[in-house]
Design a protein around this motif. Structure first.
Motif, mmCIF file in Angstrom:
data_model
loop_
_atom_site.group_PDB
_atom_site.id
_atom_site.type_symbol
_atom_site.label_atom_id
_atom_site.label_comp_id
_atom_site.label_asym_id
_atom_site.label_seq_id
_atom_site.Cartn_x
_atom_site.Cartn_y
_atom_site.Cartn_z
ATOM 1 N N ARG A 140 -5.151 -13.424 -6.715
ATOM 2 C CA ARG A 140 -4.722 -12.076 -6.369
ATOM 3 C C ARG A 140 -5.386 -11.086 -7.317
ATOM 4 O O ARG A 140 -5.337 -11.254 -8.536
ATOM 5 C CB ARG A 140 -3.201 -11.975 -6.484
ATOM 6 C CG ARG A 140 -2.642 -10.567 -6.398
ATOM 7 C CD ARG A 140 -1.133 -10.608 -6.504
ATOM 8 N NE ARG A 140 -0.580 -9.271 -6.630
ATOM 9 C CZ ARG A 140 0.629 -8.923 -6.240
ATOM 10 N NH1 ARG A 140 1.421 -9.823 -5.696
ATOM 11 N NH2 ARG A 140 1.063 -7.695 -6.394
ATOM 12 N N SER A 141 -6.007 -10.033 -6.742
ATOM 13 C CA SER A 141 -6.599 -8.991 -7.575
ATOM 14 C C SER A 141 -6.974 -7.803 -6.710
ATOM 15 O O SER A 141 -7.389 -7.965 -5.559
ATOM 16 C CB SER A 141 -7.853 -9.504 -8.303
ATOM 17 O OG SER A 141 -8.856 -9.869 -7.379
ATOM 18 N N ASP A 142 -6.818 -6.593 -7.262
ATOM 19 C CA ASP A 142 -7.286 -5.361 -6.624
ATOM 20 C C ASP A 142 -6.862 -5.234 -5.163
ATOM 21 O O ASP A 142 -7.667 -4.917 -4.288
ATOM 22 C CB ASP A 142 -8.815 -5.257 -6.715
ATOM 23 C CG ASP A 142 -9.304 -5.218 -8.152
ATOM 24 O OD1 ASP A 142 -8.565 -4.687 -9.002
ATOM 25 O OD2 ASP A 142 -10.404 -5.722 -8.416
ATOM 26 N N GLY A 143 -5.602 -5.502 -4.887
ATOM 27 C CA GLY A 143 -5.101 -5.349 -3.532
ATOM 28 C C GLY A 143 -5.530 -6.433 -2.574
ATOM 29 O O GLY A 143 -5.391 -6.274 -1.360
ATOM 30 N N SER A 144 -6.048 -7.552 -3.095
ATOM 31 C CA SER A 144 -6.548 -8.631 -2.243
ATOM 32 C C SER A 144 -5.884 -9.958 -2.585
ATOM 33 O O SER A 144 -5.454 -10.182 -3.719
ATOM 34 C CB SER A 144 -8.066 -8.790 -2.405
ATOM 35 O OG SER A 144 -8.750 -7.643 -1.973
ATOM 36 N N GLU B 115 -5.565 -2.518 3.048
ATOM 37 C CA GLU B 115 -6.084 -1.158 2.994
ATOM 38 C C GLU B 115 -4.997 -0.183 3.445
ATOM 39 O O GLU B 115 -3.869 -0.586 3.721
ATOM 40 C CB GLU B 115 -7.345 -1.055 3.853
ATOM 41 C CG GLU B 115 -8.447 -1.989 3.354
ATOM 42 C CD GLU B 115 -9.738 -1.901 4.153
ATOM 43 O OE1 GLU B 115 -9.708 -1.391 5.300
ATOM 44 O OE2 GLU B 115 -10.782 -2.348 3.637
ATOM 45 N N ASN C 117 0.836 -1.200 0.000
ATOM 46 C CA ASN C 117 0.000 0.000 0.000
ATOM 47 C C ASN C 117 0.873 1.252 0.000
ATOM 48 O O ASN C 117 2.110 1.176 0.020
ATOM 49 C CB ASN C 117 -0.990 -0.008 1.172
ATOM 50 C CG ASN C 117 -0.311 0.135 2.532
ATOM 51 O OD1 ASN C 117 0.877 0.435 2.638
ATOM 52 N ND2 ASN C 117 -1.081 -0.079 3.598
ATOM 53 N N THR D 77 -7.814 -8.115 2.252
ATOM 54 C CA THR D 77 -7.607 -6.922 1.442
ATOM 55 C C THR D 77 -6.708 -5.947 2.189
ATOM 56 O O THR D 77 -7.010 -5.559 3.328
ATOM 57 C CB THR D 77 -8.950 -6.242 1.116
ATOM 58 O OG1 THR D 77 -9.790 -7.177 0.427
ATOM 59 C CG2 THR D 77 -8.743 -5.015 0.242
#
Length: 314
Positions: free
Chosen positions: A112-116, A136, A44, A134
């Motif tokens: 794995r996708s979109d920060g998850s 954040e 992040n 996820t």
């Protein structure tokens, strides 16, 4: 497969006998998203990284602080520690899944996708699990989607997330682990001052629990079938929140949920438990969420974030 037997620390009310089948859980066919890099860390803007701990077959995640190597194990999360159910009308519980360390059983197929990072697994008895973590801006949100594909109703289903803290967060005598009451912060184990001076082999193993929605137990110290002393704080917390401050006082790790029966820790592992339970009717899907904050700041900063975000959790 031979059945085993254990006790669950967080279950309220009746004492439950729990059975589990030792062996790998079957896994539903899946399509891997980004399989070439699924084990690379997600990062992040604050420099926190989230990755799959590949030295365990069971699903385990690590959160890596900025500047630390990816081998760092200061924050390691069993995702989940186990999945336990009670069928409608029964008192005995059954563990559909139990974490086992090392290379044992089938490895889930991570996506794995979109920060998850997520995986799916059929747990048996008609229960299907989708687990998603996820990353954040201030920590990790854990989400479990549990689907009952059987004709049987479950009065209780329980999937505890188990963050285990070492290094600068390890707090074996619970000197830096806090909960929040109506009158403010207090050490989780403030009512047991002798823990600070007695030899460790007289303090450990132990569990320390504080009620939230469940009644406060009348007995301050319980010794259960496992022989471990369970310390019950005499007053309830005002929200399901538990936090540990690093030894240098720069970082706070805090776990919170929308609701939970209690919050508790195993001081030897410095784990944080704020685990919701739910029921599951035939054909129903239930969602459980909780959040692990990893921030530079104070206890007040962590509490403010928890209050602000808590209602967004399922």
């Amino acid at each position: 497969m031979k059945p085993g037997r254990c006790r669950v620390a967080g279950l309220c009310g009746a004492i439950l006998t729990i059975w589990w089948a030792v062996g790998p859980s079957p896994t539903r066919a899946q399509t891997t998203v980004g399989s070439a890099d699924v084990h690379l860390p997600i990062q992040n803007a604050a420099g926190l990284r989230l990755l799959v701990a590949t030295d365990h077959t069971s699903p385990v995640l690590r959160v890596i602080l900025p500047g630390r190597p990816t081998s760092d194990r200061s924050i390691e999360i069993l995702f989940p520690e186990h999945v336990t159910v009670v069928k409608q009308g029964q008192r005995s519980a059954r563990q559909l899944y139990l974490f086992r360390p090392g290379e044992r059983g089938d490895r889930p197929l991570w996506r794995r996708s979109d920060g998850s990072l997520e995986y799916e697994r059929d747990l048996g008895d008609g229960v299907h699990l989708l687990a998603r973590a996820t990353l954040e801006g201030d920590g990790v949100r854990f989400r479990y989607e549990l689907t009952n594909e059987s004709p049987v109703a479950y009065d209780m289903i329980y999937a505890p997330t188990d963050p285990r803290l070492t290094s600068i967060f390890h707090d074996v005598r619970l000197e830096r682990t806090y909960v929040h009451h109506a009158d403010g912060f207090d050490l989780l184990a403030s009512e047991t001052p002798r823990r600070l001076t007695i030899p460790l082999d007289q303090w450990l193993p132990a569990r320390y629990l504080v009620s939230f929605t469940w009644p406060v137990p009348a007995q301050r110290i319980e010794r259960r079938d496992d022989g471990i002393p369970y310390y019950n704080k005499s007053r309830a917390v005002d929200m399901p929140f538990i936090a540990t401050v690093s030894t240098d006082k720069a970082w706070v790790i805090a776990s919170f949920a929308r609701t939970a029966g209690n919050v508790w820790s195993n001081p030897e592992l410095t784990c944080q438990h704020v685990d919701p339970q739910t029921s599951l009717s035939p054909g129903q899907r239930a969602t459980i969420e909780l959040k692990l904050l990893v921030i530079r700041g104070s206890l007040d900063d962590a509490l403010e974030r928890a209050i602000r975000q808590r209602q967004s959790l399922k």
